[in-house]
Enzyme design. Structure first.
Site, PDB file in Angstrom:
ATOM      1  N   LYS A  67      25.109 -56.195 -26.595  1.00 48.27           N
ATOM      2  CA  LYS A  67      23.894 -55.542 -26.118  1.00 48.27           C
ATOM      3  C   LYS A  67      22.716 -55.748 -27.066  1.00 48.27           C
ATOM      4  O   LYS A  67      21.624 -55.226 -26.814  1.00 48.27           O
ATOM      5  CB  LYS A  67      24.152 -54.042 -25.949  1.00 48.27           C
ATOM      6  CG  LYS A  67      25.315 -53.704 -25.019  1.00 48.27           C
ATOM      7  CD  LYS A  67      25.592 -52.211 -25.037  1.00 48.27           C
ATOM      8  CE  LYS A  67      26.861 -51.866 -24.270  1.00 48.27           C
ATOM      9  NZ  LYS A  67      27.158 -50.416 -24.310  1.00 48.27           N
ATOM     10  N   ARG A 103      30.767 -38.654 -20.708  1.00 51.48           N
ATOM     11  CA  ARG A 103      30.171 -39.346 -19.570  1.00 51.48           C
ATOM     12  C   ARG A 103      31.161 -39.242 -18.419  1.00 51.48           C
ATOM     13  O   ARG A 103      31.926 -38.307 -18.353  1.00 51.48           O
ATOM     14  CB  ARG A 103      29.815 -40.793 -19.933  1.00 51.48           C
ATOM     15  CG  ARG A 103      30.973 -41.648 -20.412  1.00 51.48           C
ATOM     16  CD  ARG A 103      30.499 -42.962 -21.000  1.00 51.48           C
ATOM     17  NE  ARG A 103      30.453 -42.905 -22.456  1.00 51.48           N
ATOM     18  CZ  ARG A 103      30.056 -43.902 -23.216  1.00 51.48           C
ATOM     19  NH1 ARG A 103      29.619 -45.023 -22.669  1.00 51.48           N
ATOM     20  NH2 ARG A 103      30.063 -43.795 -24.528  1.00 51.48           N
ATOM     21  N   PRO A 132      21.274 -50.211 -20.904  1.00 44.64           N
ATOM     22  CA  PRO A 132      21.514 -51.583 -20.462  1.00 44.64           C
ATOM     23  C   PRO A 132      22.782 -52.159 -21.097  1.00 44.64           C
ATOM     24  O   PRO A 132      23.065 -51.926 -22.269  1.00 44.64           O
ATOM     25  CB  PRO A 132      20.269 -52.336 -20.940  1.00 44.64           C
ATOM     26  CG  PRO A 132      19.223 -51.282 -21.052  1.00 44.64           C
ATOM     27  CD  PRO A 132      19.943 -50.047 -21.495  1.00 44.64           C
TER      28      PRO A 132
END
Length: 325
Positions: A61, A308, A2
């Protein structure tokens, strides 16, 4: 994992429904999610038992509940963490890890559910913010109810305090985290100067939580697409108008995502009522390899980046030539 919009959706739900409640029961069902509480499970339970929640606050976050004990319950969702408000008699979730009984609110309990257990909870001390500004964003807007929340109980809701207002304190483990793109106290002049000195690729800088927090892989790719900037563009070559445009695009994409409840690709990200966000339907770059660019029609490309992926349009976001800003 998230990013800022998803964590902010959860934070607003907590601020609306948990503020003013008292934690009257604490049950740790698995030790791993409280591993960052170094004093152990028994101390974790004792520090939470009987305390009242004053607010839910977020920086980047990270989110935390400020407590009347002067400490904070710090939460990080990791890859799959969920903070859910459930009726006490509701069936336990398969991956339920910590349960907090609450009194004085809507009659629900707060549950920390985490399938992969990269997230966690800890009761931590508070320190002064380095710049003297509020520790993070707290409260909820008076005119905004987060998507999917249960109906408000009879009488006045538990929300207290002014949206955005907060003490100049933050949890000690978060002290190194920079202000985020939606923080009114973000110093853009300081950010520009630090980017110039960093001499790195632009996406690496956006993902550096000590420079600007809350941005992850999804919203970095989306903001860079909007700003027509390649992810590997050198930060020391950025001029101020380009930086201002990029920051505006970061803010806009996050506000749009927040308005739609965040981005949910699977059931692992949900708000406090278990509802998924819908911003993935409006993505322009992230996850769209081989699909047509919404702006020019060129196929979106994916390249390996920091273990990634980066998604970008090779026509709209060309790699800059050496020496160009």
């Amino acid at each position: 994992m998230p990013e800022l919009p998803e964590v902010e959706v959860v934070r607003r739900g907590l601020a609306r429904w948990v503020t003013g409640t008292t934690i009257d029961d604490v049950e740790v069902l698995h030790p791993r999610p409280v591993r960052r509480h170094e004093a152990g499970i028994d101390d974790f339970v004792s520090r939470l038992s009987g305390v009242t929640v004053l607010d839910a606050v977020r920086r980047g976050k990270f989110l935390w509940l400020t407590l009347d004990s002067g400490e904070a319950l710090l939460a990080h969702l990791g890859m799959s963490g969920q903070l859910l408000l459930e009726a006490p008699d509701a069936p336990d979730e398969k991956h339920l890890r910590v349960r907090l009984g609450l009194t004085g609110g809507s009659g629900r309990e707060l549950r920390f559910v985490d399938q992969r257990m990269f997230g966690g909870l800890a009761v931590v001390g508070m320190v002064k913010t380095p710049d003297g500004g509020p520790g993070g964003l707290g409260g909820v807007p008076d005119d905004e109810v987060p998507t999917g929340l249960p109906e408000e109980p009879a009488g006045e809701g538990p929300v207290q305090g002014e949206y955005g207002a907060g003490e100049a304190l933050l949890p000690q483990p978060v002290a190194h985290i920079a202000r985020d793109a939606l923080d009114p106290a973000l110093d853009t002049d300081l950010l520009a100067a630090r980017l110039k000195r960093r001499e790195t690729g632009l996406k690496r800088a956006l993902l550096d939580q000590t420079l600007i927090s809350g941005i992850g892989n999804i919203y970095a790719d989306e903001a860079l697409w909007r700003a027509r900037l390649h992810y590997d563009r050198p930060t020391d070559k950025l001029n101020r108008p380009t930086l201002n445009r990029l920051l505006a695009d970061v803010q806009n994409v996050m506000r749009e995502a927040l308005a739609q409840g965040g981005t949910s690709f699977d059931s692992l990200y949900v708000d406090v009522n278990g509802q998924s966000g819908y911003f993935e339907r409006g993505l322009d770059a992230y996850g769209r390899e081989g699909e047509a660019c919404h702006r020019c029609g060129t196929q979106i490309r994916r390249e390996s980046f920091m273990n990634r992926s980066s998604f970008f349009c090779p026509k709209c976001q060309p790699k800059p030539r050496a020496g160009r800003s």
